[in-house]
Scaffold this motif. Structure first.
Motif, PDB file in Angstrom:
ATOM      1  N   ASP A   1       0.865  -1.192   0.000  1.00  0.00           N
ATOM      2  CA  ASP A   1       0.000   0.000   0.000  1.00  0.00           C
ATOM      3  C   ASP A   1       0.892   1.229   0.000  1.00  0.00           C
ATOM      4  OD1 ASP A   1      -1.881   2.011   0.571  1.00  0.00           O
ATOM      5  OD2 ASP A   1      -1.976   1.505   2.707  1.00  0.00           O
TER       6      ASP A   1
ATOM      7  N   HIS B   1      -0.680   3.366   9.274  1.00  0.00           N
ATOM      8  CA  HIS B   1      -1.201   2.156   9.916  1.00  0.00           C
ATOM      9  C   HIS B   1      -0.222   0.996   9.792  1.00  0.00           C
ATOM     10  CE1 HIS B   1      -2.114   0.957   5.731  1.00  0.00           C
ATOM     11  NE2 HIS B   1      -2.349   2.241   5.581  1.00  0.00           N
TER      12      HIS B   1
ATOM     13  N   ALA C   1       2.724   1.385   7.327  1.00  0.00           N
ATOM     14  CA  ALA C   1       2.513   2.274   6.169  1.00  0.00           C
ATOM     15  C   ALA C   1       2.504   3.687   6.747  1.00  0.00           C
ATOM     16  CB  ALA C   1       1.198   1.944   5.480  1.00  0.00           C
TER      17      ALA C   1
ATOM     18  N   GLU D   1       2.256   7.615   5.991  1.00  0.00           N
ATOM     19  CA  GLU D   1       1.651   8.334   4.858  1.00  0.00           C
ATOM     20  C   GLU D   1       1.201   9.745   5.216  1.00  0.00           C
ATOM     21  OE1 GLU D   1      -2.122   6.749   3.456  1.00  0.00           O
ATOM     22  OE2 GLU D   1      -2.091   5.206   4.981  1.00  0.00           O
TER      23      GLU D   1
ATOM     24  N   GLU E   1       3.372   7.895   0.482  1.00  0.00           N
ATOM     25  CA  GLU E   1       3.290   6.756   1.406  1.00  0.00           C
ATOM     26  C   GLU E   1       4.317   5.692   1.034  1.00  0.00           C
ATOM     27  OE1 GLU E   1      -0.480   4.696   1.157  1.00  0.00           O
ATOM     28  OE2 GLU E   1      -0.186   3.722   3.100  1.00  0.00           O
TER      29      GLU E   1
HETATM   30 MG    MG Z   1      -2.180   3.353   3.739  1.00  0.00          MG
END
Ligand code: MG
Ligand code: MG
Length: 268
Positions: free
Chosen positions: A105, A168, A199, A201, A232
């Motif tokens: 992600d 997260h 992650a 971001e 991110e």
């Molecule tokens: Mg994310």
């Protein structure tokens, strides 16, 4: 509950993150004035499938596409439209994949053609704040140290840091504990541990930190309609240090090949 990852799991996650990275690299070859977000979304969908993965966002809580494409005042979660991008726009492109059961992600905000110096600065500072946050992911630090570093870097320029949306943990699900706010206090929050995959971001607004949701129930926009940027990465903590599983190399190489400013991060 925080799921710490084994070395094997981290390698599987690197694979997912690298597919996202290469997808964004492909986007970087095509994106520009006149291109529609839906065209980019289709490109991403095909590339992700061709590489043995599935898009992580498609169908996630009912999201209709493979990419989130958030243009100008849109912060995140923009639904790709058929409205062509225009010179001077910016587009945050957030991409998720699942391979071997693990999520990747990550996101990059692209300048569409020439943007104003003010907007270019927003992109540069937001990208820098991501790396400055990542530098805090070392043994002995806590979640609050990451947010503090990001917040300081962005707010000293007068920018607003979005509060309601945060980074997260990442793993077999897209959003795991712990939450990673882009603001915080030094030495506060959960202690960073080896095997954590986060992650990180930053979402940085040119004006107010306040946001609104559009009637599509997805797109988050700035309350004052000023531009917002978003970068991110997926990072594992290994031997007390950050190991960035995703990379902007493909994006930066593609942009430079096209003679565009890739804003490579330099330690400051
Ligand atoms: Mg994310
Ligand atoms: Mg994302």
């Amino acid at each position: 509950m925080i799921h710490l990852k084994s070395a094997e799991e981290i390698e599987l996650m690197r694979e997912s993150a690298q597919i996202v990275s290469r997808t964004l690299g492909l986007i970087a070859e095509k994106i520009g004035p006149g291109v529609t977000p839906l065209e980019l979304d289709k490109l991403a969908y095909e590339y992700i499938h061709d590489n043995g993965a599935v898009p992580g966002f498609l169908g996630f809580n009912g999201f209709p596409n493979s990419l989130c494409i958030s243009v100008n005042e849109a912060v995140v979660h923009g639904i790709p439209s058929d409205k062509p991008l225009e010179e001077g726009d910016i587009a945050s492109i957030d991409c998720g994949t699942v391979k071997n059961g693990y999520y990747g992600d990550h996101a990059y905000t692209f300048a569409i053609g020439e943007v104003s110096p003010e907007v270019e600065k927003l992109l540069r500072i937001t990208k820098e704040s991501l790396y400055i946050g990542i530098e805090q992911m070392v043994w002995g630090n806590r979640i609050g140290d990451i947010g503090y570093a990001i917040q300081q870097h962005a707010e000293k320029e007068g920018y607003g840091i979005v509060r309601e949306l945060v980074g997260h943990g990442l793993g077999k699900t897209m959003h795991e504990d712990p939450q990673v706010p882009n603001y915080g206090r030094r030495g506060r929050g959960k202690k960073l541990q080896n095997g954590m995959v986060l992650a990180i971001e930053p979402m940085v607004n040119m004006g107010t930190k306040d946001i609104l949701m559009l009637e599509d129930d997805w797109t988050i926009v700035t309350a004052d309609q000023k531009y917002s940027a978003h970068f991110e990465h997926d990072i594992a903590m290994v031997d007390g240090k950050p190991d960035i599983l995703s990379t902007f190399d493909y994006v930066e190489e593609a942009l430079e090949k096209r003679g565009m400013n890739a804003m490579r991060f330099q330690t400051i």
